[in-house]
Structure formats: C-alpha cells, structure tokens
Enzyme design. Structure first.
Site, PDB file in Angstrom:
ATOM      1  N   ARG A 171       0.831  -1.217   0.000  1.00 44.66           N
ATOM      2  CA  ARG A 171       0.000   0.000   0.000  1.00 44.66           C
ATOM      3  C   ARG A 171       0.859   1.258   0.000  1.00 44.66           C
ATOM      4  NH1 ARG A 171      -5.201   0.119   2.419  1.00 44.66           N
ATOM      5  NH2 ARG A 171      -4.683   1.936   3.672  1.00 44.66           N
ATOM      6  N   ARG A 175       9.595   5.938  -3.211  1.00 43.99           N
ATOM      7  CA  ARG A 175       9.923   6.903  -4.268  1.00 43.99           C
ATOM      8  C   ARG A 175      11.379   7.326  -4.215  1.00 43.99           C
ATOM      9  NH1 ARG A 175       5.530  10.261  -2.247  1.00 43.99           N
ATOM     10  NH2 ARG A 175       3.620   9.425  -3.152  1.00 43.99           N
ATOM     11  N   ARG A 248      -8.598  -6.886  13.575  1.00 43.10           N
ATOM     12  CA  ARG A 248      -7.800  -6.129  14.540  1.00 43.10           C
ATOM     13  C   ARG A 248      -8.658  -4.970  15.008  1.00 43.10           C
ATOM     14  NH1 ARG A 248      -4.008  -7.734  17.393  1.00 43.10           N
ATOM     15  NH2 ARG A 248      -2.638  -5.915  17.289  1.00 43.10           N
ATOM     16  N   ARG A 279       0.419   5.310  16.432  1.00 38.18           N
ATOM     17  CA  ARG A 279       0.525   6.687  15.920  1.00 38.18           C
ATOM     18  C   ARG A 279      -0.177   7.679  16.827  1.00 38.18           C
ATOM     19  NH1 ARG A 279      -2.441   5.231  10.113  1.00 38.18           N
ATOM     20  NH2 ARG A 279      -4.298   4.342  11.015  1.00 38.18           N
ATOM     21  N   GLU A 299      -3.182   5.920  19.192  1.00 41.28           N
ATOM     22  CA  GLU A 299      -3.867   4.746  18.648  1.00 41.28           C
ATOM     23  C   GLU A 299      -3.179   3.470  19.120  1.00 41.28           C
ATOM     24  OE1 GLU A 299      -5.019   6.048  14.504  1.00 41.28           O
ATOM     25  OE2 GLU A 299      -4.657   3.912  14.167  1.00 41.28           O
ATOM     26  N   TYR A 346      -9.880  -4.843   3.068  1.00 43.31           N
ATOM     27  CA  TYR A 346      -9.133  -3.710   3.596  1.00 43.31           C
ATOM     28  C   TYR A 346      -9.333  -2.525   2.631  1.00 43.31           C
ATOM     29  CZ  TYR A 346      -4.878  -1.628   5.758  1.00 43.31           C
ATOM     30  OH  TYR A 346      -3.964  -0.837   6.417  1.00 43.31           O
ATOM     31  N   ASP A 348     -10.124   1.309   1.320  1.00 45.18           N
ATOM     32  CA  ASP A 348     -10.132   2.731   1.640  1.00 45.18           C
ATOM     33  C   ASP A 348     -11.499   3.299   1.232  1.00 45.18           C
ATOM     34  OD1 ASP A 348      -7.661   3.157   2.807  1.00 45.18           O
ATOM     35  OD2 ASP A 348      -6.647   3.210   0.868  1.00 45.18           O
TER      36      ASP A 348
HETATM   37  P1  FAD Z   1     -18.117   1.245   8.344  1.00 52.73           P
HETATM   38  O1  FAD Z   1     -17.644   2.651   8.359  1.00 52.73           O
HETATM   39  O2  FAD Z   1     -17.491   0.292   9.313  1.00 52.73           O
HETATM   40  O3  FAD Z   1     -19.689   1.274   8.579  1.00 52.73           O
HETATM   41  C1  FAD Z   1     -20.436   0.152   8.957  1.00 52.73           C
HETATM   42  C2  FAD Z   1     -21.478   0.621   9.949  1.00 52.73           C
HETATM   43  O4  FAD Z   1     -22.383  -0.451  10.198  1.00 52.73           O
HETATM   44  C3  FAD Z   1     -20.898   1.012  11.284  1.00 52.73           C
HETATM   45  O5  FAD Z   1     -21.337   2.296  11.637  1.00 52.73           O
HETATM   46  C4  FAD Z   1     -21.420  -0.056  12.241  1.00 52.73           C
HETATM   47  O6  FAD Z   1     -21.642   0.419  13.555  1.00 52.73           O
HETATM   48  C5  FAD Z   1     -22.708  -0.462  11.570  1.00 52.73           C
HETATM   49  N1  FAD Z   1     -23.151  -1.832  11.897  1.00 52.73           N
HETATM   50  C6  FAD Z   1     -22.413  -2.955  11.806  1.00 52.73           C
HETATM   51  N2  FAD Z   1     -23.146  -4.020  12.186  1.00 52.73           N
HETATM   52  C7  FAD Z   1     -24.379  -3.553  12.486  1.00 52.73           C
HETATM   53  C8  FAD Z   1     -25.569  -4.182  12.946  1.00 52.73           C
HETATM   54  N3  FAD Z   1     -25.621  -5.486  13.157  1.00 52.73           N
HETATM   55  N4  FAD Z   1     -26.655  -3.411  13.168  1.00 52.73           N
HETATM   56  C9  FAD Z   1     -26.598  -2.060  12.978  1.00 52.73           C
HETATM   57  N5  FAD Z   1     -25.500  -1.430  12.543  1.00 52.73           N
HETATM   58  C10 FAD Z   1     -24.396  -2.161  12.306  1.00 52.73           C
HETATM   59  N6  FAD Z   1      -9.863   5.155   4.369  1.00 52.73           N
HETATM   60  C11 FAD Z   1      -9.353   6.138   3.593  1.00 52.73           C
HETATM   61  O7  FAD Z   1      -9.718   6.271   2.431  1.00 52.73           O
HETATM   62  N7  FAD Z   1      -8.439   7.036   4.114  1.00 52.73           N
HETATM   63  C12 FAD Z   1      -7.998   6.958   5.396  1.00 52.73           C
HETATM   64  O8  FAD Z   1      -7.174   7.770   5.823  1.00 52.73           O
HETATM   65  C13 FAD Z   1      -8.512   5.908   6.222  1.00 52.73           C
HETATM   66  N8  FAD Z   1      -8.110   5.794   7.503  1.00 52.73           N
HETATM   67  C14 FAD Z   1      -8.609   4.788   8.267  1.00 52.73           C
HETATM   68  C15 FAD Z   1      -8.178   4.702   9.599  1.00 52.73           C
HETATM   69  C16 FAD Z   1      -8.680   3.692  10.405  1.00 52.73           C
HETATM   70  C17 FAD Z   1      -8.195   3.589  11.821  1.00 52.73           C
HETATM   71  C18 FAD Z   1      -9.622   2.764   9.893  1.00 52.73           C
HETATM   72  C19 FAD Z   1     -10.159   1.661  10.757  1.00 52.73           C
HETATM   73  C20 FAD Z   1     -10.069   2.864   8.581  1.00 52.73           C
HETATM   74  C21 FAD Z   1      -9.567   3.865   7.758  1.00 52.73           C
HETATM   75  N9  FAD Z   1      -9.995   4.017   6.451  1.00 52.73           N
HETATM   76  C22 FAD Z   1      -9.470   5.015   5.655  1.00 52.73           C
HETATM   77  C23 FAD Z   1     -11.022   3.108   5.858  1.00 52.73           C
HETATM   78  C24 FAD Z   1     -12.439   3.664   6.004  1.00 52.73           C
HETATM   79  O9  FAD Z   1     -12.764   3.793   7.364  1.00 52.73           O
HETATM   80  C25 FAD Z   1     -13.413   2.684   5.349  1.00 52.73           C
HETATM   81  O10 FAD Z   1     -13.083   2.459   4.009  1.00 52.73           O
HETATM   82  C26 FAD Z   1     -14.879   3.134   5.399  1.00 52.73           C
HETATM   83  O11 FAD Z   1     -15.220   3.859   6.535  1.00 52.73           O
HETATM   84  C27 FAD Z   1     -15.734   1.907   5.350  1.00 52.73           C
HETATM   85  O12 FAD Z   1     -17.096   2.243   5.236  1.00 52.73           O
HETATM   86  P2  FAD Z   1     -18.165   1.093   5.414  1.00 52.73           P
HETATM   87  O13 FAD Z   1     -19.482   1.704   5.211  1.00 52.73           O
HETATM   88  O14 FAD Z   1     -17.794  -0.090   4.588  1.00 52.73           O
HETATM   89  O15 FAD Z   1     -17.961   0.574   6.922  1.00 52.73           O
HETATM   90  N1  UDP Z   2       3.586   0.733   7.934  1.00 55.94           N
HETATM   91  C1  UDP Z   2       4.836   0.670   8.529  1.00 55.94           C
HETATM   92  N2  UDP Z   2       5.370   1.787   9.087  1.00 55.94           N
HETATM   93  C2  UDP Z   2       4.724   2.976   9.075  1.00 55.94           C
HETATM   94  C3  UDP Z   2       3.458   3.052   8.452  1.00 55.94           C
HETATM   95  C4  UDP Z   2       2.910   1.914   7.902  1.00 55.94           C
HETATM   96  O1  UDP Z   2       5.442  -0.397   8.567  1.00 55.94           O
HETATM   97  O2  UDP Z   2       5.278   3.967   9.609  1.00 55.94           O
HETATM   98  C5  UDP Z   2       3.019  -0.507   7.356  1.00 55.94           C
HETATM   99  C6  UDP Z   2       2.145  -1.271   8.347  1.00 55.94           C
HETATM  100  O3  UDP Z   2       2.320  -2.656   8.104  1.00 55.94           O
HETATM  101  C7  UDP Z   2       0.755  -0.845   7.966  1.00 55.94           C
HETATM  102  C8  UDP Z   2       0.878  -0.743   6.441  1.00 55.94           C
HETATM  103  O4  UDP Z   2       2.206  -0.224   6.245  1.00 55.94           O
HETATM  104  O5  UDP Z   2      -0.224  -1.800   8.353  1.00 55.94           O
HETATM  105  C9  UDP Z   2      -0.149   0.145   5.765  1.00 55.94           C
HETATM  106  O6  UDP Z   2      -0.051   1.438   6.323  1.00 55.94           O
HETATM  107  P1  UDP Z   2      -1.229   2.489   6.201  1.00 55.94           P
HETATM  108  O7  UDP Z   2      -0.751   3.791   6.717  1.00 55.94           O
HETATM  109  O8  UDP Z   2      -1.763   2.427   4.819  1.00 55.94           O
HETATM  110  O9  UDP Z   2      -2.263   1.863   7.232  1.00 55.94           O
HETATM  111  P2  UDP Z   2      -3.737   2.313   7.671  1.00 55.94           P
HETATM  112  O10 UDP Z   2      -3.824   3.797   7.498  1.00 55.94           O
HETATM  113  O11 UDP Z   2      -4.675   1.543   6.813  1.00 55.94           O
HETATM  114  O12 UDP Z   2      -3.789   1.909   9.105  1.00 55.94           O
END
Ligand code: FAD
Ligand code: UDP
Length: 365
Positions: A171, A175, A248, A279, A299, A346, A348
């Site tokens: 991911r 560069r 996780r 982080r 986190e 996984y 975005d």
């Molecule tokens: P979710 O956002 O998980 O929505 C599902 C919803 O369903 C939740 O609100 C949940 O409570 C609800 N639900 C589940 N089961 C039930 C049930 N049985 N009854 C009622 N409600 C229920 N993406 C990016 O593009 N850029 C980023 O920088 C980025 N950072 C991230 C950082 C973290 C820590 C995480 C975990 C994810 C990140 N993502 C990022 C990914 C992004 O969060 C997801 O792609 C997106 O939010 C997923 O949307 P979704 O609708 O599939 O799921």
């Molecule tokens: N990663 C790493 N060092 C860093 C940042 C990321 O080794 O400083 C690795 C780690 O395995 C992580 C993966 O790169 O799970 C993807 O990172 P990303 O920032 O895309 O993770 P997310 O935002 O989805 O948590």
C-alpha cells in the site's frame, strides 16, 4: 406500520452512498445503525472547535474521477496532503519511503546512492517475497525495514512480519524523489467543515434508527422492508455458525492539550516495538486549525473480541476461506451486502464508494 423499499443495516459510507442513489431513484430507506451516530468510521466529534476523527484519522484520496466528482458534489474539499513522519526512538524520518527518508537514514543525497544501498540490502531476499518481511526488505532494504516497518507492523497486526501477507506493505509508495506525499492518488483532501457534512448529505431524506443492532431484531426489521442491504460483519449476520472471522481492533486515547501546536503535523508514527501505540494524531492539522488548544489521539492496536469495534479484517488465507463460506450463504439468500465489513476487505473510502456504485448500477438502474 410504514414500509420501506430498503432497510439499510449500518450507517457508514457504503450505506450512505447506496442510500443517496436509492432516494434519487425515488426509493424509501430506513437506516438501522448500532452506534449512536451515522457515518461509520468517518464520524467526527467537535472538541474545542476541532473536528476529532473519533474512529481513526481519515484522509480522502482517490484517482477515480467519478468518485472524486461524486464526493465534491456533496461537499468541498480542502488542499490537505498527508505527509506523516515516523519517530523511531526520537529519530524523525519522512514518510512514505522517499529521498528524504533515505538521506536521513544514510546521509546520502542522490537517487543513485539510495538505489545502491537498497539493492545491496535486498540481496538477502531470494526469489519472490513470500511474506511481509521479505516484501519490505526487497522494497527498501534491511535498515528501513528494521527501523520503520518491523516494530510498527508487529504492533499493528499483533503478529510477526513473517506471518503476514506481503500486500499490506505494498500500500505504501517507495519513491526515489523528494516527495513526502503519502499517497500516489491524483486527488486528496479533507471535507471543508469535516466529514459530518458529507455524512449528512448522504443520508438526507432517510429515516434513521440509532442504537439498534439489526442482528438482534432481524424479524422486526425484515418485516418493514422490501429488501435488506447489510453492511455489518457477515459472520455476525449468520450467528457465527462456522466460527468467527478475525479482525484487529484499536483503542483510542484522546487528550485536550493546552498548547497551540503539539507535534507540527497531523500524523506521527511511532515505529519502535516498545512504544505501545502506533501513531499520534493531532486533528487540527487536517484542517489547518488555528484554535488556542489542540486535541491529540494515541492509537493502540489490540486483538478483536466480540463487542469491540472490528476495524481491520485480517486478510490471510484461513480467514478468507472462512469468509467464503459465509459469502456462499449470503448469495444463496440473495442478501445485498457491501463495505469493509460485509465484504471483509481492507478498503479505503474511495474503494467503498466504487463498490457501492457497482451495487447501485445492479440494483437501481
Ligand atoms: P463502516 O464505516 O465500518 O460502517 C459500517 C457501519 O455499520 C458502522 O457504523 C457499524 O456500527 C454499523 N453496523 C455494523 N453491524 C451492524 C448491525 N448489526 N446493526 C446495525 N448497525 C451495524 N480510508 C481512507 O480512504 N483514508 C484513510 O485515511 C482511512 N483511515 C482509516 C483509519 C482507520 C483507523 C480505519 C479503521 C479505517 C480507515 N480508512 C481510511 C477506511 C475507512 O474507514 C473505510 O473504508 C470506510 O469507513 C468503510 O465504510 P463502510 O461503510 O464499509 O464501513
Ligand atoms: N507501515 C509501517 N510503518 C509505518 C506506516 C505503515 O510499517 O510507519 C506498514 C504497516 O504494516 C501498515 C501498512 O504499512 O499496516 C499500511 O499502512 P497504512 O498507513 O496504509 O495503514 P492504515 O492507514 O490503513 O492503518
């Protein structure tokens, strides 16, 4: 009792994108969300006038013009570019891996020098990389693997880098230029006014019930709708009958600090094994905030257990096989599903929207 065309389980981005187009097509939607808020992981809380990303830092990035136009039709985006830094025992490195990182690591200046060092170090890996460790070393060499990848990754995923799939590290860009932009995508930013503006626009016109777990009230909600769109965990929907999928989870520790600028950047990764968090996010920097105070979130990755938030699917072979069994059941009953949880991917945000577009096309057009 009112009947709906769709009962949508979950109030996240997948659900919102589908609901938006369903309403446009004249369909009625009821959204049933387990949490007390809509937006899934995008939801932000206002603390001291700062939009705090309550479920993890979210930066929108995409190369898909259709997705970018769609979100921009609902909210304007700012010019934020993600450029995190890594802190390894007090040493600061730019991310993603680029000439700034290489220069700091080895005291060199040119791409040629960096390539020579990495080529020498990656010779330790013979043949195709078989796991994350081999993949990382073959991309950036042993030194960067040891200081910036191994500790962070093992904290994040709770297992040895040799037991993790190679794709996780692919991911991240590598560069041979002095470019600190974390993403290669054409478009990137944060919604002006925060993600909740986008969320409100997506769900406008839907009936919403918050604080309800659909899986505990299936019959009641199935009786209300023509079709169910399910965006939660698929193993939970089927009562975990074949066993539980692994995820996780994360624990967030948020503090308000009486200072204007704590770390000078939105994201600092702590890449050593000993620091228990991965982080620290300083939320105001996503929106160039000038508030008097600041809010930071640490986190902490943890194993997932029932009752916790399932943030990351563990995409190894064992879990994929189990997921396929649940997927077959879902297909057999023609259940509409989508999103990071129900597809066990996984994803975005842009990929979630793309996936929702596909369902919209199949279902509504
Ligand atoms: P979710 O956002 O998980 O929505 C599902 C919803 O369903 C939740 O609100 C949940 O409570 C609800 N639900 C589940 N089961 C039930 C049930 N049985 N009854 C009622 N409600 C229920 N993406 C990016 O593009 N850029 C980023 O920088 C980025 N950072 C991230 C950082 C973290 C820590 C995480 C975990 C994810 C990140 N993502 C990022 C990914 C992004 O969060 C997801 O792609 C997106 O939010 C997923 O949307 P979704 O609708 O599939 O799921
Ligand atoms: N990663 C790493 N060092 C860093 C940042 C990321 O080794 O400083 C690795 C780690 O395995 C992580 C993966 O790169 O799970 C993807 O990172 P990303 O920032 O895309 O993770 P997310 O935002 O989805 O948590």
């Amino acid at each position: 009792m009112k009947k709906y065309d769709y009962v949508i389980v979950g109030g996240g981005l997948f659900a919102g994108t589908f609901a938006y187009f369903a309403k446009k097509a004249g369909k009625s939607c009821l959204v049933v969300e387990k949490r007390e808020t809509l937006g899934g992981n995008l939801y932000c809380e206002d603390v001291e006038g700062i939009h705090v990303h309550k479920y993890g830092a979210h930066i929108f990035h995409t190369s898909n013009r259709k997705v970018w136009d769609f979100v921009n039709s609902l909210v304007e985006f700012n010019r934020y570019t993600n450029s995190p830094v890594a802190n390894y025992k007090g040493e600061i490195y730019n991310m993603p891996f680029n000439m700034n990182t290489f220069s700091k690591m080895w005291g060199i200046a040119t791409p040629k020098e960096a390539e020579e060092i990495i080529n020498r170090q990656k010779a330790a890996v013979k043949g195709e990389p078989k796991n994350l460790e081999e993949q990382a070393i073959s991309l950036v060499g042993e030194d960067i693997y040891k200081k910036l990848i191994k500790g962070y990754t093992e904290k994040q995923w709770g297992r040895d880098c040799k037991d993790l799939p190679a794709f996780i590290i692919k991911r991240l860009p590598v560069r041979y230029t002095y470019d600190n932009n974390y993403f290669n995508d054409l478009y990137q930013g944060i919604p002006i006014g925060g993600y909740n503006v986008l969320i409100d626009a997506l769900f406008e016109g839907c009936d919403v019930e918050l604080g309800v777990d659909y899986n505990e009230n299936k019959e009641k909600y199935n009786a209300l709708g023509g079709k169910v769109l399910y965006t939660g965990m698929l193993d939970a929907y089927f009562g975990y009958q074949f066993g539980k999928l692994e995820y996780r989870s994360l624990r967030f520790e948020t503090e308000v600090l009486d200072e204007q600028n704590h770390q000078g950047v939105a994201v600092v990764n702590y890449t050593d094994r000993e620091t228990p968090y991965t982080r620290v996010i300083e939320h105001k920097h996503f929106e160039f905030g000038t508030q008097e105070k600041t809010v930071i979130t640490k986190e902490y990755p943890t194993d997932w257990e029932e009752g916790m938030e399932p943030y990351y699917p563990v995409n190894d072979e064992k879990n994929q096989e189990l997921y396929q069994k649940y997927r077959t059941l879902a297909d057999e009953e023609n259940l509409l599903i989508g999103g990071r949880l129900a597809e066990y991917k996984y994803y975005d945000m842009d990929k979630v929207i793309e996936s929702a577009f596909q369902l919209v096309e199949k279902e509504l057009q």
